[in-house]
Design a protein around this motif. Structure first.
Motif, PDB file in Angstrom:
ATOM      1  N   ALA A   1      -7.722  -4.340  12.778  1.00 13.79           N
ATOM      2  CA  ALA A   1      -6.302  -4.673  13.249  1.00 13.79           C
ATOM      3  C   ALA A   1      -5.841  -6.268  13.012  1.00 13.79           C
ATOM      4  CB  ALA A   1      -6.801  -4.635  14.563  1.00 13.79           C
ATOM      5  N   GLU A   2      -6.744  -6.681  12.976  1.00 15.94           N
ATOM      6  CA  GLU A   2      -5.882  -8.113  12.453  1.00 15.94           C
ATOM      7  C   GLU A   2      -5.057  -7.608  11.329  1.00 15.94           C
ATOM      8  OE1 GLU A   2      -8.870 -11.102  11.733  1.00 15.94           O
ATOM      9  OE2 GLU A   2      -9.574 -10.763  13.852  1.00 15.94           O
ATOM     10  N   SER A   3      -5.101  -7.110  10.417  1.00 19.95           N
ATOM     11  CA  SER A   3      -4.660  -7.616   8.978  1.00 19.95           C
ATOM     12  C   SER A   3      -4.305  -5.103   8.548  1.00 19.95           C
ATOM     13  CB  SER A   3      -5.471  -7.422   8.107  1.00 19.95           C
ATOM     14  OG  SER A   3      -6.084  -6.484   7.612  1.00 19.95           O
ATOM     15  N   LYS A   4      -3.272  -5.034   9.718  1.00 19.42           N
ATOM     16  CA  LYS A   4      -2.198  -3.658   9.488  1.00 19.42           C
ATOM     17  C   LYS A   4      -1.525  -4.281   8.557  1.00 19.42           C
ATOM     18  CE  LYS A   4      -2.979  -1.462  13.665  1.00 19.42           C
ATOM     19  NZ  LYS A   4      -3.112   0.244  13.457  1.00 19.42           N
ATOM     20  N   THR A   5      -1.857  -3.377   7.398  1.00 22.82           N
ATOM     21  CA  THR A   5      -1.023  -3.473   6.207  1.00 22.82           C
ATOM     22  C   THR A   5      -1.129  -2.425   5.614  1.00 22.82           C
ATOM     23  OG1 THR A   5      -2.684  -3.873   4.543  1.00 22.82           O
ATOM     24  CG2 THR A   5      -1.502  -5.808   5.805  1.00 22.82           C
ATOM     25  N   GLU A   6      -0.048  -1.569   4.639  1.00 28.11           N
ATOM     26  CA  GLU A   6       0.083  -1.065   3.927  1.00 28.11           C
ATOM     27  C   GLU A   6      -0.528  -1.015   2.581  1.00 28.11           C
ATOM     28  OE1 GLU A   6       3.577   2.011   5.996  1.00 28.11           O
ATOM     29  OE2 GLU A   6       4.465   0.205   4.971  1.00 28.11           O
ATOM     30  N   LEU A   7      -1.253  -1.938   1.928  1.00 27.46           N
ATOM     31  CA  LEU A   7      -1.853  -1.697   0.633  1.00 27.46           C
ATOM     32  C   LEU A   7      -2.675  -0.479   0.468  1.00 27.46           C
ATOM     33  CD1 LEU A   7      -3.026  -5.762   0.913  1.00 27.46           C
ATOM     34  CD2 LEU A   7      -1.098  -4.877  -0.321  1.00 27.46           C
ATOM     35  N   ASN A   8      -2.268  -0.644  -0.437  1.00 23.77           N
ATOM     36  CA  ASN A   8      -2.961   0.766  -1.345  1.00 23.77           C
ATOM     37  C   ASN A   8      -2.057   1.968  -0.327  1.00 23.77           C
ATOM     38  OD1 ASN A   8      -4.512  -0.197  -3.414  1.00 23.77           O
ATOM     39  ND2 ASN A   8      -5.954  -0.783  -1.343  1.00 23.77           N
ATOM     40  N   LYS A   9      -1.571   1.919   0.303  1.00 23.87           N
ATOM     41  CA  LYS A   9      -0.428   2.994   0.870  1.00 23.87           C
ATOM     42  C   LYS A   9       0.378   3.621  -0.912  1.00 23.87           C
ATOM     43  CE  LYS A   9       1.230   5.307   4.517  1.00 23.87           C
ATOM     44  NZ  LYS A   9       2.176   5.112   5.906  1.00 23.87           N
ATOM     45  N   GLU A  10       0.490   5.128  -0.796  1.00 23.46           N
ATOM     46  CA  GLU A  10       1.044   5.393  -1.543  1.00 23.46           C
ATOM     47  C   GLU A  10       2.572   5.989  -1.103  1.00 23.46           C
ATOM     48  OE1 GLU A  10       0.234   7.294  -5.795  1.00 23.46           O
ATOM     49  OE2 GLU A  10       0.912   9.734  -4.030  1.00 23.46           O
ATOM     50  N   LYS A  11       3.863   5.550  -1.799  1.00 23.47           N
ATOM     51  CA  LYS A  11       4.545   6.409  -1.086  1.00 23.47           C
ATOM     52  C   LYS A  11       5.455   6.851  -2.194  1.00 23.47           C
ATOM     53  CE  LYS A  11       5.353   2.835   2.975  1.00 23.47           C
ATOM     54  NZ  LYS A  11       5.440   2.458   3.841  1.00 23.47           N
ATOM     55  N   THR A  12       6.311   7.282  -2.272  1.00 24.27           N
ATOM     56  CA  THR A  12       7.025   8.624  -2.905  1.00 24.27           C
ATOM     57  C   THR A  12       8.818   8.406  -3.025  1.00 24.27           C
ATOM     58  OG1 THR A  12       5.447   9.673  -3.174  1.00 24.27           O
ATOM     59  CG2 THR A  12       7.301  10.066  -4.313  1.00 24.27           C
TER      60      THR A  12
ATOM     61  N   LYS B   1       2.056   2.491  -5.416  1.00 26.49           N
ATOM     62  CA  LYS B   1       2.091   1.382  -4.095  1.00 26.49           C
ATOM     63  C   LYS B   1       1.414   0.404  -4.818  1.00 26.49           C
ATOM     64  CE  LYS B   1      -2.593   3.667  -5.773  1.00 26.49           C
ATOM     65  NZ  LYS B   1      -4.072   4.515  -5.870  1.00 26.49           N
ATOM     66  N   ILE B   2       1.516  -0.350  -3.557  1.00 26.13           N
ATOM     67  CA  ILE B   2       1.320  -1.959  -3.372  1.00 26.13           C
ATOM     68  C   ILE B   2      -0.588  -2.348  -3.802  1.00 26.13           C
ATOM     69  CG2 ILE B   2       1.291  -4.506  -3.124  1.00 26.13           C
ATOM     70  CD1 ILE B   2       3.927  -3.697  -2.463  1.00 26.13           C
ATOM     71  N   THR B   3      -1.003  -2.282  -4.895  1.00 27.84           N
ATOM     72  CA  THR B   3      -2.490  -2.555  -5.070  1.00 27.84           C
ATOM     73  C   THR B   3      -3.049  -3.885  -4.395  1.00 27.84           C
ATOM     74  OG1 THR B   3      -2.894  -2.804  -7.115  1.00 27.84           O
ATOM     75  CG2 THR B   3      -2.693  -0.517  -6.476  1.00 27.84           C
ATOM     76  N   SER B   4      -2.092  -5.129  -4.715  1.00 24.41           N
ATOM     77  CA  SER B   4      -2.974  -6.148  -3.876  1.00 24.41           C
ATOM     78  C   SER B   4      -2.172  -7.345  -3.334  1.00 24.41           C
ATOM     79  CB  SER B   4      -4.391  -7.307  -4.914  1.00 24.41           C
ATOM     80  OG  SER B   4      -3.859  -7.508  -6.357  1.00 24.41           O
ATOM     81  N   ALA B   5      -1.919  -8.199  -2.694  1.00 22.44           N
ATOM     82  CA  ALA B   5      -0.903  -9.463  -2.299  1.00 22.44           C
ATOM     83  C   ALA B   5      -2.099 -10.377  -2.152  1.00 22.44           C
ATOM     84  CB  ALA B   5       0.339  -8.674  -1.276  1.00 22.44           C
ATOM     85  N   SER B   6      -1.379 -11.167  -2.842  1.00 22.57           N
ATOM     86  CA  SER B   6      -2.226 -12.952  -3.302  1.00 22.57           C
ATOM     87  C   SER B   6      -1.265 -14.004  -3.247  1.00 22.57           C
ATOM     88  CB  SER B   6      -3.629 -12.674  -3.479  1.00 22.57           C
ATOM     89  OG  SER B   6      -3.524 -12.384  -4.801  1.00 22.57           O
TER      90      SER B   6
END
Length: 165
Positions: free
Chosen positions: A35-46, A53-58
């Motif tokens: 819940a704290e980290s609601k992200t769309e990392l690894n969510k494929e969009k077309t 998809k963005i596989t990681s962010a740092s």
């Protein structure tokens, strides 16, 4: 013998209660973290038969930045499912914070960019200079060379990236 049996059953009951309690605590902690980290990392969009998809962010260390800046590294996986080659690179993406301010690609030697052949996937990293205190970030795909009025964009919520370990 009865006392030994009762003691064994009592111990078993206590252990099973502890195990159940432990499992539900872990579940609660996992749900809280998600819940704290609601992200769309690894969510494929077309968009236009290109799957991204963005596989990681740092946040990574970079000695060329000012004190109030940070370097955001995004790792991408982009697959070309269209019928033609497709050019894409770090410059086709920008970062937007919760107030709507944009941050463009940083001039980093490891930024990705290439023409992807049909059916192939490009994996690469993009680098973006952002404020150190930036929160609730969004990555927007906005193809740099497409100047059409009906230009489509897609975006991913990436939250507040953590420092790389």
């Amino acid at each position: 013998m009865k006392k030994l049996l009762i003691a064994a059953l009592s111990s078993l009951l206590v252990l099973s209660m502890t195990a159940c309690s432990s499992t539900s605590d872990k579940d609660a902690n996992t749900k809280a973290t998600q819940a704290e980290s609601k992200t769309e990392l690894n969510k494929e969009k077309t968009i236009n038969d290109i799957n991204m998809k963005i596989t990681s962010a740092s946040i990574i260390k970079d000695d060329t930045l000012k004190k109030d800046e940070a370097m955001l590294q995004l790792n991408f996986a982009i697959k070309n499912d269209s019928k033609a080659d497709y050019g894409v690179g770090s410059g086709d993406f920008y970062i937007k914070d919760k107030s709507g301010k944009k941050y463009e690609m940083a001039g980093h030697e490891d930024n990705f960019g290439d023409v992807i052949k049909t059916g192939k996937t490009l994996n690469g990293s993009g680098y973006y200079t952002i404020p150190k205190d930036a929160k609730d970030l969004t990555v927007v795909y906005d193809q740099a060379i497409n100047k059409a009025k009906d230009k489509k964009t897609i975006s991913w919520e990436i939250g507040t990236p953590k420092s790389a370990k």
